[in-house]
Design a protein around this motif. Structure first.
Motif, PDB file in Angstrom:
ATOM      1  N   SER A  95       0.819  -1.206   0.000  1.00 28.88           N
ATOM      2  CA  SER A  95       0.000   0.000   0.000  1.00 28.88           C
ATOM      3  C   SER A  95       0.855   1.259   0.000  1.00 28.88           C
ATOM      4  CB  SER A  95      -0.927   0.007   1.222  1.00 28.88           C
ATOM      5  OG  SER A  95      -1.642   1.217   1.313  1.00 28.88           O
ATOM      6  N   ILE A  96       1.908   1.271   0.832  1.00 28.69           N
ATOM      7  CA  ILE A  96       2.809   2.420   0.884  1.00 28.69           C
ATOM      8  C   ILE A  96       3.534   2.586  -0.445  1.00 28.69           C
ATOM      9  CG2 ILE A  96       4.913   3.312   1.964  1.00 28.69           C
ATOM     10  CD1 ILE A  96       3.971   2.072   4.571  1.00 28.69           C
ATOM     11  N   GLY A  97       3.909   1.469  -1.056  1.00 26.16           N
ATOM     12  CA  GLY A  97       4.611   1.522  -2.335  1.00 26.16           C
ATOM     13  C   GLY A  97       3.777   2.106  -3.458  1.00 26.16           C
ATOM     14  N   ARG A  98       2.451   2.012  -3.340  1.00 27.52           N
ATOM     15  CA  ARG A  98       1.579   2.563  -4.377  1.00 27.52           C
ATOM     16  C   ARG A  98       1.344   4.066  -4.211  1.00 27.52           C
ATOM     17  NH1 ARG A  98      -1.034  -2.545  -3.592  1.00 27.52           N
ATOM     18  NH2 ARG A  98      -2.456  -1.645  -2.043  1.00 27.52           N
ATOM     19  N   ARG A  99       1.720   4.601  -3.075  1.00 28.69           N
ATOM     20  CA  ARG A  99       1.550   6.033  -2.843  1.00 28.69           C
ATOM     21  C   ARG A  99       2.599   6.834  -3.611  1.00 28.69           C
ATOM     22  NH1 ARG A  99       0.833   7.308   3.577  1.00 28.69           N
ATOM     23  NH2 ARG A  99      -1.139   6.242   3.948  1.00 28.69           N
ATOM     24  N   PRO A 100       2.275   8.086  -3.992  1.00 29.01           N
ATOM     25  CA  PRO A 100       3.341   8.967  -4.475  1.00 29.01           C
ATOM     26  C   PRO A 100       4.368   9.135  -3.360  1.00 29.01           C
ATOM     27  CG  PRO A 100       1.173   9.922  -4.890  1.00 29.01           C
ATOM     28  CD  PRO A 100       0.952   8.733  -4.003  1.00 29.01           C
ATOM     29  N   ALA A 101       5.641   9.178  -3.710  1.00 28.97           N
ATOM     30  CA  ALA A 101       6.671   9.260  -2.680  1.00 28.97           C
ATOM     31  C   ALA A 101       6.651  10.597  -1.956  1.00 28.97           C
ATOM     32  CB  ALA A 101       8.044   9.018  -3.296  1.00 28.97           C
TER      33      ALA A 101
END
Length: 249
Positions: A95-101
């Protein structure tokens, strides 16, 4: 130092501030770097304080998770929450990886886009927002965990202070476009965790600073989730601890 049994934070003092040199130092484990020659001791002190803050935060999480582990192991060890921990963490990581950084905040669209492009060249998935648009971006459940704010727009310091208060988990990097350290240190006082000096460092090295904050934000999100799940497991296996162990996200 990295291979030793002690986790010792390190700051590189160097006269070579090329992106390749700094990238190599960070890859080998340097916590931060500082360019020589330097005449402003306040600048150096602030960098060292930031390194110590990060180390103390890591120690805090390590102690907290260790205590929770002991509480769980001292119980029945049959907690369903404990057995599903790995799957929950994998889901969170995805889920975190799919967020914009990160979100780059600036009122100048051309300047904003140019810096976003520099972030992309360093492998950072960045999006942009004007100061009056950033709340809509950060309020989203899949919003970025890091904000990079230009100090060149009017009201940037007030924006940093407001974002730091409104989004406690948000990590903020301030970008100063002058050689004066005063504005950058003021941004730290208002809530920025780190700052980059564009004139001295260049946007590529500032992007590296952003990347390190992004990595830190992701680790902290994982730590918080681990602590939350372990807290539930500890209470489930040892109900008598419910009044003694308090956890707040």
């Amino acid at each position: 130092l990295q291979a030793s049994t002690y986790e010792v934070p390190s700051v590189l003092l160097t006269g070579d501030v090329s992106p390749a040199s700094i990238s190599e130092a960070l890859r080998y484990g340097a916590t931060d770097y500082f360019s020589k020659p330097f005449v402003n001791m306040e600048h150096l002190v602030r960098r060292l304080e930031s390194v110590l803050d990060k180390r103390l935060t890591r120690l805090f999480y390590d102690v907290m998770l260790g205590d929770l582990s002991k509480a769980i192991l001292a119980g029945t060890g049959t907690s369903k929450k404990f057995t599903t921990l790995s799957r929950s963490l994998l889901d969170l990581k995805a889920s975190i990886g799919r967020r914009p950084a990160c979100v780059l905040v600036d009122d100048d669209s051309a300047r904003r886009e140019a810096r976003i492009e520099s972030m992309h060249s360093q492998g950072i998935v960045a999006i942009g927002a004007a100061p009056d648009e950033v709340d809509a971006t950060l309020a989203s459940p899949r919003g970025p965990l890091v904000a990079v704010l230009s100090l060149e727009f009017k009201g940037s310091q007030a924006t940093i202070a407001r974002l730091a208060k409104t989004y406690p988990k948000l990590l903020i990097l301030a970008l100063a476009a002058t050689t004066s350290i005063r504005n950058a240190l003021r941004a730290v006082e208002n809530g920025a965790l780190d700052y980059g000096m564009l004139v001295d460092e260049g946007i590529d090295i500032c992007a590296m600073r952003a990347k390190r904050l992004i990595d830190q934000a992701r680790r902290q999100a994982m730590y918080a989730k681990i602590a939350s799940l372990m807290h539930e497991a500890a209470i489930e296996t040892r109900p008598e601890l419910a009044d003694d162990i308090i956890f707040m996200e």
